[in-house]
Design a protein around this motif. Structure first.
Motif, PDB file in Angstrom:
ATOM      1  N   GLU A 171      -6.104 -18.900   3.623  1.00 33.34           N
ATOM      2  CA  GLU A 171      -4.972 -19.727   3.575  1.00 33.34           C
ATOM      3  C   GLU A 171      -4.223 -19.178   2.312  1.00 33.34           C
ATOM      4  O   GLU A 171      -2.798 -19.103   2.352  1.00 33.34           O
ATOM      5  CB  GLU A 171      -5.411 -21.242   3.440  1.00 33.34           C
ATOM      6  N   PHE A 172      -4.797 -18.279   1.380  1.00 36.09           N
ATOM      7  CA  PHE A 172      -4.036 -17.497   0.305  1.00 36.09           C
ATOM      8  C   PHE A 172      -3.024 -16.676   1.083  1.00 36.09           C
ATOM      9  O   PHE A 172      -2.082 -16.157   0.377  1.00 36.09           O
ATOM     10  CB  PHE A 172      -5.042 -16.774  -0.706  1.00 36.09           C
ATOM     11  N   LEU A 173      -3.380 -15.963   2.177  1.00 37.35           N
ATOM     12  CA  LEU A 173      -2.766 -14.860   2.806  1.00 37.35           C
ATOM     13  C   LEU A 173      -1.151 -15.374   2.961  1.00 37.35           C
ATOM     14  O   LEU A 173      -0.217 -14.451   2.945  1.00 37.35           O
ATOM     15  CB  LEU A 173      -3.418 -14.570   3.912  1.00 37.35           C
ATOM     16  N   ALA A 174      -1.004 -16.646   3.561  1.00 37.55           N
ATOM     17  CA  ALA A 174       0.293 -17.148   3.865  1.00 37.55           C
ATOM     18  C   ALA A 174       1.109 -16.877   2.507  1.00 37.55           C
ATOM     19  O   ALA A 174       2.498 -16.276   2.858  1.00 37.55           O
ATOM     20  CB  ALA A 174       0.332 -18.542   4.591  1.00 37.55           C
ATOM     21  N   LYS A 175       0.933 -17.083   1.478  1.00 39.73           N
ATOM     22  CA  LYS A 175       1.602 -16.913   0.380  1.00 39.73           C
ATOM     23  C   LYS A 175       1.805 -15.646  -0.022  1.00 39.73           C
ATOM     24  O   LYS A 175       3.017 -15.417  -0.733  1.00 39.73           O
ATOM     25  CB  LYS A 175       0.971 -17.620  -0.906  1.00 39.73           C
ATOM     26  N   GLN A 176       0.975 -14.686   0.494  1.00 41.47           N
ATOM     27  CA  GLN A 176       1.265 -13.328   0.481  1.00 41.47           C
ATOM     28  C   GLN A 176       1.983 -12.749   1.272  1.00 41.47           C
ATOM     29  O   GLN A 176       2.186 -11.536   1.543  1.00 41.47           O
ATOM     30  CB  GLN A 176      -0.144 -12.494   0.074  1.00 41.47           C
ATOM     31  N   GLY A 177       2.474 -13.653   2.378  1.00 46.38           N
ATOM     32  CA  GLY A 177       3.424 -13.003   3.638  1.00 46.38           C
ATOM     33  C   GLY A 177       2.592 -12.323   4.506  1.00 46.38           C
ATOM     34  O   GLY A 177       3.136 -11.498   5.061  1.00 46.38           O
ATOM     35  N   SER A 178       1.107 -12.617   4.502  1.00 42.12           N
ATOM     36  CA  SER A 178       0.264 -11.777   5.280  1.00 42.12           C
ATOM     37  C   SER A 178      -0.304 -12.750   6.384  1.00 42.12           C
ATOM     38  O   SER A 178      -0.525 -14.140   6.139  1.00 42.12           O
ATOM     39  CB  SER A 178      -0.845 -11.320   4.510  1.00 42.12           C
TER      40      SER A 178
END
Ligand code: AMP
Ligand code: MG
Length: 286
Positions: free
Chosen positions: A140-147
């Protein structure tokens, strides 16, 4: 022994790595706790001398990457092994959950900003490896990284990390990566100590318990990451960490051996400089 240590605790660089081949409870063989601690003490002077040479030669830097599960002893290792270094010439960076600003950039950005300058030691207490560890366990951290979590994302990240490290190594950074290999059983013991000893209450974080539930996922992420990124120019060392003194002793020996391998030399003195030294002595009446 030192040369042996380098190869004995180094993860293979052939892409195959299994955690189960490494015993977290290894207790130093014939080494005693007292002897190992005295070696660490003796090595303080050696590391200090290495640091002086690193600073004077000005051609290289040393990046120490520390990764481990909670309670494995990263902070204690920094304190015990790096004591005695000149604070000018040694930076320690602890990486936590990225800030909103950091998330606006590519995943290596905040780590590149903290890299040691030539002449210095840099210690990363957690590192860009979290981007293929905690982020893989919690995509879920990826969404914040635009990934997004697509099937080749992790292999792409391993590749990018390898390229990044190759670039650093070619530009004079010696990279040493330590994985403090702790058993789940020993983590339980250490968490209980934090709960049962009032003087250790400040160290307890409920988040540690939450992450403990993902132990198998973390082990898979570590195993894959280490297998993919243990290279000649940026080796991983798997330090048995169930006994804190073992990990500290090995880290101290490996660091000294690593700096030695750089074959650093004091910068050559030019003809003009020699003449200036003679002139200065004369002027000072010597
Ligand atoms: P600690 O080092 O135990 O004080 O805790 C730092 C916390 O930050 C840990 O829970 C890490 O998992 C978390 N952390 C570090 N780097 C990242 C990252 N790149 N993304 C998300 N969480 C991270
Ligand atoms: Mg912690």
């Amino acid at each position: 022994m030192r040369g042996d240590l380098l190869s004995r605790f180094q993860a293979s660089t052939n892409g195959r790595f299994r955690l189960r081949d490494h015993d977290p409870a290894w207790d130093g063989g014939a080494q005693t706790k007292e002897h190992a601690a005295s070696q660490v003490d003796r090595n303080h002077q050696r590391l200090y001398e290495s640091q002086e040479l690193l600073w004077a030669s000005g051609t290289h830097s040393v990046l120490i990457v520390l990764q481990a599960m909670d309670t494995a002893g990263k902070d204690g290792l920094i304190k015990h092994v790096m004591t005695g270094l000149n604070p000018q010439g040694c930076d320690v960076w602890g990486f936590k959950v990225p800030s909103a600003r950091e998330q606006q950039h590519d995943f290596l950005w905040r780590y590149s900003m903290a890299l040691p300058a030539r002449g210095s030691f840099g210690i990363f207490n957690r590192s860009y490896y979290e981007e293929v560890l905690v982020v893989r366990v919690h995509p879920e951290f990826l969404a914040k990284q635009g990934s997004a979590d697509h099937h080749s994302l992790w292999t792409e990240r391993y590749e990018e990390i390898n390229d990044f490290e190759k670039h650093l190594a070619r530009n004079g950074t010696a990279i040493v990566k330590f994985f403090l290999h702790l058993s789940k059983k020993e983590q339980r013991k250490r968490l209980l100590e934090r709960l049962n000893e009032p003087a250790k209450h400040w160290k307890f974080s409920a988040a540690d318990l939450a992450e403990r539930q993902y132990w198998p996922e973390y082990m898979t992420a570590y195993e894959d990451a280490i297998a993919a990124t243990s290279t000649k120019h940026a080796p991983w060392y798997i330090l048995p960490a169930d006994h804190k003194w073992v990990a500290r002793w090995l880290a101290s020996e490996i660091l000294i051996a690593t700096v030695k391998q750089l074959k650093l030399k004091l910068p050559p003195v030019s003809k003009q400089q020699r003449a200036a030294i003679t002139a200065a002595k004369r002027e000072l009446g010597k």
